[in-house]
Scaffold this motif. Structure first.
Motif, PDB file in Angstrom:
ATOM      1  N   UNK A  13       0.827  -1.217   0.000  1.00 29.86           N
ATOM      2  CA  UNK A  13       0.000   0.000   0.000  1.00 29.86           C
ATOM      3  C   UNK A  13       0.858   1.263   0.000  1.00 29.86           C
ATOM      4  N   UNK A  14       2.163   1.088   0.300  1.00 28.40           N
ATOM      5  CA  UNK A  14       3.056   2.236   0.414  1.00 28.40           C
ATOM      6  C   UNK A  14       3.608   2.708  -0.924  1.00 28.40           C
ATOM      7  N   UNK A  15       4.571   3.614  -0.859  1.00 27.48           N
ATOM      8  CA  UNK A  15       5.108   4.231  -2.084  1.00 27.48           C
ATOM      9  C   UNK A  15       5.990   3.279  -2.885  1.00 27.48           C
ATOM     10  N   UNK A  58       1.550  -1.132  -7.261  1.00 28.48           N
ATOM     11  CA  UNK A  58       0.639  -0.169  -7.872  1.00 28.48           C
ATOM     12  C   UNK A  58       1.329   1.190  -8.006  1.00 28.48           C
ATOM     13  N   UNK A  59       1.990   1.630  -6.904  1.00 27.70           N
ATOM     14  CA  UNK A  59       2.671   2.933  -6.922  1.00 27.70           C
ATOM     15  C   UNK A  59       3.810   2.936  -7.936  1.00 27.70           C
ATOM     16  N   UNK A  80       6.227   5.054 -12.931  1.00 24.02           N
ATOM     17  CA  UNK A  80       7.026   4.908 -14.162  1.00 24.02           C
ATOM     18  C   UNK A  80       6.108   4.917 -15.380  1.00 24.02           C
ATOM     19  N   UNK A  81       6.327   5.916 -16.254  1.00 25.03           N
ATOM     20  CA  UNK A  81       5.428   6.067 -17.393  1.00 25.03           C
ATOM     21  C   UNK A  81       5.810   5.186 -18.588  1.00 25.03           C
ATOM     22  N   UNK A  82       7.016   4.619 -18.589  1.00 23.56           N
ATOM     23  CA  UNK A  82       7.371   3.721 -19.698  1.00 23.56           C
ATOM     24  C   UNK A  82       7.932   2.400 -19.161  1.00 23.56           C
ATOM     25  N   UNK A  83       7.882   1.388 -20.026  1.00 25.07           N
ATOM     26  CA  UNK A  83       8.363   0.058 -19.607  1.00 25.07           C
ATOM     27  C   UNK A  83       9.859   0.106 -19.306  1.00 25.07           C
ATOM     28  N   UNK A  84      10.594   0.929 -20.055  1.00 23.91           N
ATOM     29  CA  UNK A  84      12.039   1.042 -19.855  1.00 23.91           C
ATOM     30  C   UNK A  84      12.349   1.544 -18.436  1.00 23.91           C
ATOM     31  N   UNK A 141      11.310  -6.213  -6.471  1.00 24.14           N
ATOM     32  CA  UNK A 141      10.983  -6.617  -5.095  1.00 24.14           C
ATOM     33  C   UNK A 141       9.490  -6.854  -4.941  1.00 24.14           C
ATOM     34  N   UNK A 142       8.699  -5.898  -5.511  1.00 24.74           N
ATOM     35  CA  UNK A 142       7.239  -6.021  -5.409  1.00 24.74           C
ATOM     36  C   UNK A 142       6.735  -7.258  -6.145  1.00 24.74           C
ATOM     37  N   UNK A 143       7.290  -7.502  -7.336  1.00 19.28           N
ATOM     38  CA  UNK A 143       6.858  -8.664  -8.114  1.00 19.28           C
ATOM     39  C   UNK A 143       7.168  -9.954  -7.360  1.00 19.28           C
ATOM     40  N   UNK A 144       8.363 -10.008  -6.729  1.00 24.44           N
ATOM     41  CA  UNK A 144       8.745 -11.203  -5.944  1.00 24.44           C
ATOM     42  C   UNK A 144       7.750 -11.431  -4.815  1.00 24.44           C
ATOM     43  N   UNK A 145       7.445 -10.344  -4.080  1.00 28.78           N
ATOM     44  CA  UNK A 145       6.504 -10.470  -2.953  1.00 28.78           C
ATOM     45  C   UNK A 145       5.118 -10.901  -3.439  1.00 28.78           C
ATOM     46  N   UNK A 146       4.669 -10.292  -4.560  1.00 28.82           N
ATOM     47  CA  UNK A 146       3.356 -10.666  -5.127  1.00 28.82           C
ATOM     48  C   UNK A 146       3.335 -12.147  -5.488  1.00 28.82           C
TER      49      UNK A 146
END
Lengths: 177, 184
Positions: B42-44, B48-49, B54-58, B68-73
């Protein structure tokens, strides 16, 4: 007739653990947490990420996150210590001094007889139930719906070579050696 | 002599699951982990944040907090739920019915011991359990639960020989203070 004593060996417990998906999920999670801690403290040099700092600043969210992470991390390692195979085998042998587990290979079946705390279990398994047989320098492993590891130094009757020949005769397409 | 057909159907597996301490330790561990990850996400630095920032995939691929977020998800919202779903009793009982259609498990209660005969896929197992190994016995509305190393739940409609009342009196005689009567 070939007879093998299936004592509790740490190696056997390792073999069984390595086939458990729950074990691998737990290991992945613990290693993930460990990498995060090492990265934060030693590479990123983020010493401010300590619990005391967030209590001082009054960030309840981070206090909750760090406390629970700490609980999971410590509980995970305590559990790993208790389940560590040599320690587990030592505890088992102390708790069940009368334990015996003997497997006998006959012509049609192999029979496993377990005595533990007054409970006697007698299991007859036909050779057709064998999924696969593996062999290395130290043991022969038979995979049915469970894994049976037969160590070369625990034969009461017969030899590993005789067992190999018997298994090759009874289930030739299942032997992976 | 009392004989019971102990089917490993969904209701029996649910009772066994609910009385399994290891399962509750695992669930407590998962709930704590999920709570931490949910608060973090939920944090920064959450997924989601990071996606909004980041506006581009690069840029996204260069952002370390994304990995890190993807690993946790993956661990918390994918891996653990998959393990939990795959071990749910309805799926387990379906698996038993599919891979061992000839599965038979019979408990025989006599004066000296409990004999358990299990046969499936050509394998036969006979287990003799002395009454001293029973940790506790509990009478429930529709079943008797015998706690050995694992829970044996005997439903009132599973008797081949004898009746629940006979088993109750036998267990009361053999286990004495280990017998607890629950809801009736």
């Amino acid at each position: 007739m070939i007879q093998v004593d299936l004592k509790k060996y740490p190696q056997k417990v390792w073999n069984r653990l390595s086939r458990s998906p729950v074990f691998w999920v737990a290991v992945t999670t613990q290693i993930g947490i460990l990498i995060c801690i090492v990265y934060n403290y030693f590479i990123k040099k983020d010493y401010l990420g300590s619990l005391e700092y967030y209590i001082f600043v009054g960030d309840i969210r981070m206090v909750f996150v760090l406390s629970v992470t700490f609980i999971i991390f410590v509980a995970g390692y305590a559990f790993a210590f208790l389940m560590f195979p040599p320690f587990k085998v030592w505890r088992f042998n102390r708790k069940h001094p009368d334990f015996s587990d003997i497997i006998t290979f006959g012509d049609e079946y192999f029979v496993r007889e377990i005595h533990k705390n007054g409970v006697v279990s007698h299991n007859e398994c036909p050779y057709s139930s064998v999924h696969s047989v593996y062999k290395n320098d130290k043991n022969i492993a038979i995979l049915t719906d469970r894994m049976i590891t037969l160590f070369n130094d625990s034969y009461l009757n017969g030899t590993p070579a005789e067992l190999e020949a018997l298994l090759k005769e009874k289930c030739p397409d299942k032997c992976k050696f | 002599m009392i004989q019971v057909n102990y089917k490993l159907d969904t209701r029996t597996l649910w009772v066994r699951r609910m009385l399994n301490t290891k399962y509750w330790i695992f669930m407590a561990f998962y709930i704590l982990l999920a709570a931490v990850v949910t608060v973090l996400e939920m944090g920064s630095t959450g997924l989601a944040a990071t996606l909004i920032k980041n506006d581009s995939i690069k840029n996204l691929l260069q952002d370390k907090s994304f990995y890190g977020s993807v690993f946790l998800w993956l661990v918390v919202y994918v891996l653990f739920p998959i393990v939990i779903i795959l071990t749910l009793p309805p799926l387990q009982s379906r698996k038993i019915a599919k891979y061992s259609p000839d599965y038979v498990n019979i408990f025989v209660f006599d004066e000296e011991k409990i004999a358990n005969e299990i046969s499936y896929n050509g394998q036969k197992t006979h287990i003799d359990i002395p009454y001293t190994n029973i940790k506790s016995v509990k009478r429930r509305k529709d079943s008797i639960i015998i706690m050995l190393k694992y829970a044996v739940c005997i439903f009132d409609d599973a008797y081949i020989n004898g009746s629940p009342a006979e088993l109750e009196s036998l267990l009361k005689e053999k286990c004495g203070n280990k017998y607890r009567s629950g809801r009736s």
